[in-house]
Structure formats: structure tokens, C-alpha cells
Design an enzyme around this catalytic site. Structure first.
Site, PDB file in Angstrom:
ATOM      1  N   LYS A  83      30.840  63.482  19.901  1.00 29.75           N
ATOM      2  CA  LYS A  83      30.341  63.751  18.540  1.00 29.75           C
ATOM      3  C   LYS A  83      31.190  63.034  17.492  1.00 29.75           C
ATOM      4  CE  LYS A  83      30.200  68.406  18.598  1.00 29.75           C
ATOM      5  NZ  LYS A  83      29.922  69.764  18.062  1.00 29.75           N
ATOM      6  N   LYS A 139      34.280  63.860  16.866  1.00 25.19           N
ATOM      7  CA  LYS A 139      35.113  64.886  16.226  1.00 25.19           C
ATOM      8  C   LYS A 139      36.401  65.068  17.026  1.00 25.19           C
ATOM      9  CE  LYS A 139      32.310  68.248  13.719  1.00 25.19           C
ATOM     10  NZ  LYS A 139      31.998  69.670  13.556  1.00 25.19           N
TER      11      LYS A 139
HETATM   12  N1  C2G Z   1      28.274  75.909   9.243  1.00 21.44           N
HETATM   13  C1  C2G Z   1      27.764  76.598   8.142  1.00 21.44           C
HETATM   14  N2  C2G Z   1      28.379  76.493   6.946  1.00 21.44           N
HETATM   15  C2  C2G Z   1      29.507  75.729   6.816  1.00 21.44           C
HETATM   16  C3  C2G Z   1      30.034  75.045   7.927  1.00 21.44           C
HETATM   17  C4  C2G Z   1      29.394  75.146   9.147  1.00 21.44           C
HETATM   18  O1  C2G Z   1      26.734  77.300   8.251  1.00 21.44           O
HETATM   19  N3  C2G Z   1      30.096  75.649   5.592  1.00 21.44           N
HETATM   20  C5  C2G Z   1      27.565  76.034  10.514  1.00 21.44           C
HETATM   21  C6  C2G Z   1      26.999  74.696  10.992  1.00 21.44           C
HETATM   22  O2  C2G Z   1      25.769  74.414  10.339  1.00 21.44           O
HETATM   23  C7  C2G Z   1      26.813  74.955  12.491  1.00 21.44           C
HETATM   24  C8  C2G Z   1      27.968  75.941  12.804  1.00 21.44           C
HETATM   25  O3  C2G Z   1      28.441  76.451  11.540  1.00 21.44           O
HETATM   26  O4  C2G Z   1      25.564  75.623  12.728  1.00 21.44           O
HETATM   27  C9  C2G Z   1      29.098  75.261  13.533  1.00 21.44           C
HETATM   28  O5  C2G Z   1      29.530  74.164  12.748  1.00 21.44           O
HETATM   29  P1  C2G Z   1      30.433  73.035  13.473  1.00 21.44           P
HETATM   30  O6  C2G Z   1      31.530  73.693  14.218  1.00 21.44           O
HETATM   31  O7  C2G Z   1      30.731  71.978  12.469  1.00 21.44           O
HETATM   32  O8  C2G Z   1      29.410  72.480  14.575  1.00 21.44           O
HETATM   33  P2  C2G Z   1      28.741  71.029  14.675  1.00 21.44           P
HETATM   34  O9  C2G Z   1      29.782  69.993  14.733  1.00 21.44           O
HETATM   35  O10 C2G Z   1      27.693  70.990  13.629  1.00 21.44           O
HETATM   36  O11 C2G Z   1      28.131  71.082  16.163  1.00 21.44           O
HETATM   37  O12 C2G Z   1      24.815  70.640  19.495  1.00 21.44           O
HETATM   38  C10 C2G Z   1      25.103  71.055  18.168  1.00 21.44           C
HETATM   39  C11 C2G Z   1      26.518  70.711  17.792  1.00 21.44           C
HETATM   40  O13 C2G Z   1      27.453  71.205  18.739  1.00 21.44           O
HETATM   41  C12 C2G Z   1      26.812  71.310  16.421  1.00 21.44           C
END
Ligand code: C2G
Length: 132
Positions: free
Chosen positions: A44, A46
Site C-alpha cells: 500500500k 505505507k
Molecule cells: N478513518 C476515518 N477517519 C479518519 C482516518 C481514518 O474514518 N480521520 C478510517 C478510514 O477511512 C478506514 C479506517 O479508518 O476505513 C482505517 O484507516 P487506515 O488505517 O488509514 O486504513 P487504510 O490505509 O485506508 O487501509 O483494504 C483496505 C485498506 O486496508 C484500508
């Protein structure tokens, strides 16, 4: 029992993560969280501060979370939904539309993100604080 699933890295846990986990759990009776492995995070693009085991242990301590499974690849979602008998898939709306292919297998819901917080913002703000 209505089962919900959501996916993510959940690094440097913050209230945006808690908000979506709380709202996801409120959509059913059981919440499974698929947490990205360190190898999948690399895919990803990350680099998480905490490794998989630590992020998993933290998630398991959250009252809204019933089960934590690993996310190894983009393509596992259909299998996960079927294997775990999931009724509803939930993601933040930064992913709006991206997982609509799951509509053949379960309900797909995108929830508004929590404004003003992200793991990236935390890292940036901490750098500013530490650099004076
Ligand atoms: N999230 C949120 N509000 C934020 C930050 C994050 O609602 N201010 C939500 C994201 O939309 C996501 C969840 O928290 O639904 C997890 O965010 P991340 O850890 O950044 O996950 P991500 O990198 O988006 O990975 O297959 C899908 C991926 O693994 C998603």
C-alpha cells in the site's frame, strides 16, 4: 447474529479509527477487523510505526472489536466475507465506490471520515513540535 467487517492499517490509533470502529459495530452484533500485515502495508506504500503484532494487540483491546484477522492482499475480501459469513462491509468514505464489487456478497457501507485527524497528520505535527 449480524456480522460486520472493516479493513485498515490502524497505526498510531486515534479517534478517527475509534469513530469508525464504533459506528461499524453499531451496524451489527459482531465486528471483525482485518488489519494490514507489514508486508501488505509495503504494497500500500505505507510504513506503519507499530508492527503487525502490536497493531493487532491494540485493536483487540477495543470494546467494539470482536475479532482481528490479517489482511495480506487486496484480493482477499470476497473470501473473507464468505468464510466469516459477513453481512455488512464498512469503510471510511475516502474509499467510496472502491469496494462496490462486494455488493454481490454483502451490504457495502461507506461512512464519513472523522475530519482533522490522520496518522500522517500526527507524524507531521510531532515533527513540527520536536523541531521547534
Ligand atoms: N478513518 C476515518 N477517519 C479518519 C482516518 C481514518 O474514518 N480521520 C478510517 C478510514 O477511512 C478506514 C479506517 O479508518 O476505513 C482505517 O484507516 P487506515 O488505517 O488509514 O486504513 P487504510 O490505509 O485506508 O487501509 O483494504 C483496505 C485498506 O486496508 C484500508
Amino acid at each position: 447474529m449480524k456480522k460486520v467487517i472493516t479493513y485498515g492499517t490502524f497505526d498510531l490509533l486515534h479517534h478517527g479509527h475509534i469513530n469508525i470502529l464504533r459506528r461499524a459495530k453499531a451496524l451489527g452484533d459482531h465486528l471483525t477487523v482485518a488489519i494490514s500485515s507489514d508486508e501488505f502495508n509495503a504494497i500500500k506504500g505505507k510504513k506503519a510505526y507499530h508492527n503487525f503484532e502490536t497493531r493487532k494487540m491494540i485493536l483487540e483491546a477495543i470494546r467494539y472489536v470482536d475479532q482481528v484477522i490479517p489482511e495480506h492482499q487486496w484480493e482477499q475480501k470476497i473470501d473473507d466475507v464468505r468464510k466469516h459469513h459477513i453481512d455488512t462491509f464498512v469503510m471510511g468514505d475516502d474509499w467510496h465506490g472502491k469496494f462496490d464489487f462486494l455488493k454481490d456478497y454483502c451490504e457495502v457501507i461507506y461512512l464519513p471520515r472523522t475530519i482533522g485527524i490522520s496518522t500522517t497528520k500526527i507524524k507531521k505535527d510531532m515533527q513540527t513540535v520536536n523541531n521547534g
